[in-house]
Design a protein around this motif. Sequence first.
Motif, PDB file in Angstrom:
ATOM      1  N   ARG A  76      50.117  62.901  50.015  1.00 42.27           N
ATOM      2  CA  ARG A  76      49.404  62.430  51.223  1.00 42.27           C
ATOM      3  C   ARG A  76      47.918  62.226  50.937  1.00 42.27           C
ATOM      4  NH1 ARG A  76      52.861  66.265  53.768  1.00 42.27           N
ATOM      5  NH2 ARG A  76      54.292  65.190  55.154  1.00 42.27           N
ATOM      6  N   LYS A  77      47.331  63.153  50.209  1.00 38.30           N
ATOM      7  CA  LYS A  77      45.904  63.068  49.908  1.00 38.30           C
ATOM      8  C   LYS A  77      45.606  61.849  49.034  1.00 38.30           C
ATOM      9  CE  LYS A  77      42.110  65.556  47.780  1.00 38.30           C
ATOM     10  NZ  LYS A  77      41.702  66.725  47.016  1.00 38.30           N
ATOM     11  N   LEU A  78      46.430  61.638  48.017  1.00 41.01           N
ATOM     12  CA  LEU A  78      46.182  60.528  47.097  1.00 41.01           C
ATOM     13  C   LEU A  78      46.443  59.166  47.728  1.00 41.01           C
ATOM     14  CD1 LEU A  78      47.777  61.875  43.790  1.00 41.01           C
ATOM     15  CD2 LEU A  78      45.341  61.613  44.286  1.00 41.01           C
ATOM     16  N   LEU A  79      47.532  59.047  48.462  1.00 41.79           N
ATOM     17  CA  LEU A  79      47.930  57.743  48.986  1.00 41.79           C
ATOM     18  C   LEU A  79      47.448  57.487  50.407  1.00 41.79           C
ATOM     19  CD1 LEU A  79      51.508  57.502  47.453  1.00 41.79           C
ATOM     20  CD2 LEU A  79      49.352  56.547  46.598  1.00 41.79           C
ATOM     21  N   ARG A  80      46.958  58.521  51.067  1.00 40.99           N
ATOM     22  CA  ARG A  80      46.405  58.413  52.426  1.00 40.99           C
ATOM     23  C   ARG A  80      47.374  57.741  53.408  1.00 40.99           C
ATOM     24  NH1 ARG A  80      41.750  56.843  49.227  1.00 40.99           N
ATOM     25  NH2 ARG A  80      40.339  58.617  49.101  1.00 40.99           N
ATOM     26  N   LYS A  81      48.637  58.138  53.302  1.00 37.28           N
ATOM     27  CA  LYS A  81      49.670  57.630  54.195  1.00 37.28           C
ATOM     28  C   LYS A  81      50.639  58.765  54.494  1.00 37.28           C
ATOM     29  CE  LYS A  81      49.709  52.802  52.931  1.00 37.28           C
ATOM     30  NZ  LYS A  81      50.559  51.660  52.627  1.00 37.28           N
ATOM     31  N   PRO A  82      51.375  58.660  55.597  1.00 36.91           N
ATOM     32  CA  PRO A  82      52.369  59.694  55.904  1.00 36.91           C
ATOM     33  C   PRO A  82      53.580  59.591  54.973  1.00 36.91           C
ATOM     34  CG  PRO A  82      52.460  57.954  57.535  1.00 36.91           C
ATOM     35  CD  PRO A  82      51.285  57.644  56.643  1.00 36.91           C
ATOM     36  N   VAL A  83      54.226  60.713  54.761  1.00 35.51           N
ATOM     37  CA  VAL A  83      55.469  60.734  54.000  1.00 35.51           C
ATOM     38  C   VAL A  83      56.608  60.496  54.985  1.00 35.51           C
ATOM     39  CG1 VAL A  83      57.016  62.156  52.603  1.00 35.51           C
ATOM     40  CG2 VAL A  83      54.543  62.239  52.204  1.00 35.51           C
ATOM     41  N   TYR A  84      57.361  59.445  54.754  1.00 34.71           N
ATOM     42  CA  TYR A  84      58.485  59.107  55.623  1.00 34.71           C
ATOM     43  C   TYR A  84      59.774  59.793  55.175  1.00 34.71           C
ATOM     44  CZ  TYR A  84      62.326  56.487  57.620  1.00 34.71           C
ATOM     45  OH  TYR A  84      63.491  56.157  58.255  1.00 34.71           O
ATOM     46  N   ALA A  85      59.975  59.896  53.855  1.00 37.71           N
ATOM     47  CA  ALA A  85      61.227  60.459  53.348  1.00 37.71           C
ATOM     48  C   ALA A  85      60.971  61.301  52.113  1.00 37.71           C
ATOM     49  CB  ALA A  85      62.211  59.347  53.025  1.00 37.71           C
ATOM     50  N   VAL A  86      61.764  62.363  51.992  1.00 39.00           N
ATOM     51  CA  VAL A  86      61.747  63.227  50.814  1.00 39.00           C
ATOM     52  C   VAL A  86      63.186  63.341  50.338  1.00 39.00           C
ATOM     53  CG1 VAL A  86      61.271  65.530  49.921  1.00 39.00           C
ATOM     54  CG2 VAL A  86      59.780  64.543  51.647  1.00 39.00           C
ATOM     55  N   VAL A  87      63.409  63.020  49.069  1.00 38.84           N
ATOM     56  CA  VAL A  87      64.748  63.084  48.498  1.00 38.84           C
ATOM     57  C   VAL A  87      64.667  63.787  47.152  1.00 38.84           C
ATOM     58  CG1 VAL A  87      66.736  61.732  47.718  1.00 38.84           C
ATOM     59  CG2 VAL A  87      65.351  60.907  49.634  1.00 38.84           C
ATOM     60  N   GLY A  88      65.496  64.818  46.972  1.00 35.85           N
ATOM     61  CA  GLY A  88      65.562  65.498  45.682  1.00 35.85           C
ATOM     62  C   GLY A  88      65.517  67.004  45.828  1.00 35.85           C
ATOM     63  N   GLY A  89      65.203  67.664  44.743  1.00 32.79           N
ATOM     64  CA  GLY A  89      65.198  69.122  44.708  1.00 32.79           C
ATOM     65  C   GLY A  89      63.895  69.708  45.209  1.00 32.79           C
ATOM     66  N   THR A  90      63.997  70.695  46.080  1.00 31.56           N
ATOM     67  CA  THR A  90      62.798  71.324  46.641  1.00 31.56           C
ATOM     68  C   THR A  90      62.546  72.719  46.069  1.00 31.56           C
ATOM     69  OG1 THR A  90      63.986  72.254  48.521  1.00 31.56           O
ATOM     70  CG2 THR A  90      63.056  70.040  48.790  1.00 31.56           C
TER      71      THR A  90
END
Length: 138
Positions: free
Chosen positions: A75-89
């Motif tokens: 978020r800090k680098l791209l200055r946009k909201p995260v819409y989706a997260v896929v993968g291992g947490t």
Amino acid sequence: MSEILPGVYVITNFPRINQDEVLSPRLWIQILQNGEFHQDLFNDEVLIALDTPKGIVVLLGCSHPGVRNMLDHVRKLLRKPVYAVVGGTHREEASSVSMDKAVEYLTNEDMGIIGVSHCTGEGAMSKLVVAEDRYFQK
């Protein structure tokens, strides 16, 4: 951060902002120069971020530095909201406090898709179902 194609980013070197997201004490690496073993700090952990019209889609391999640390950095680098997260947490070894914070973080955000896999762990997966139609697991 490297943009490898327009809107496709490889991101690494995640700051450790959330102190409850600790590294696994059982994961070690051998230093080639002297053969000694040290705790793996996972400074080489990477993710792929895709800039889409709905927001950033984050593809995780495994989130050893902490999923919140990684997503906050995106978020800090791209200055946009995260819409989706896929993968291992990587919540399978997390403390209950850290697991609950990660689940709250993922489910309270305006994320449209939460898709988790392998190292998320059954405990976190069972708690993520509160995200209902936004959540899936593989």
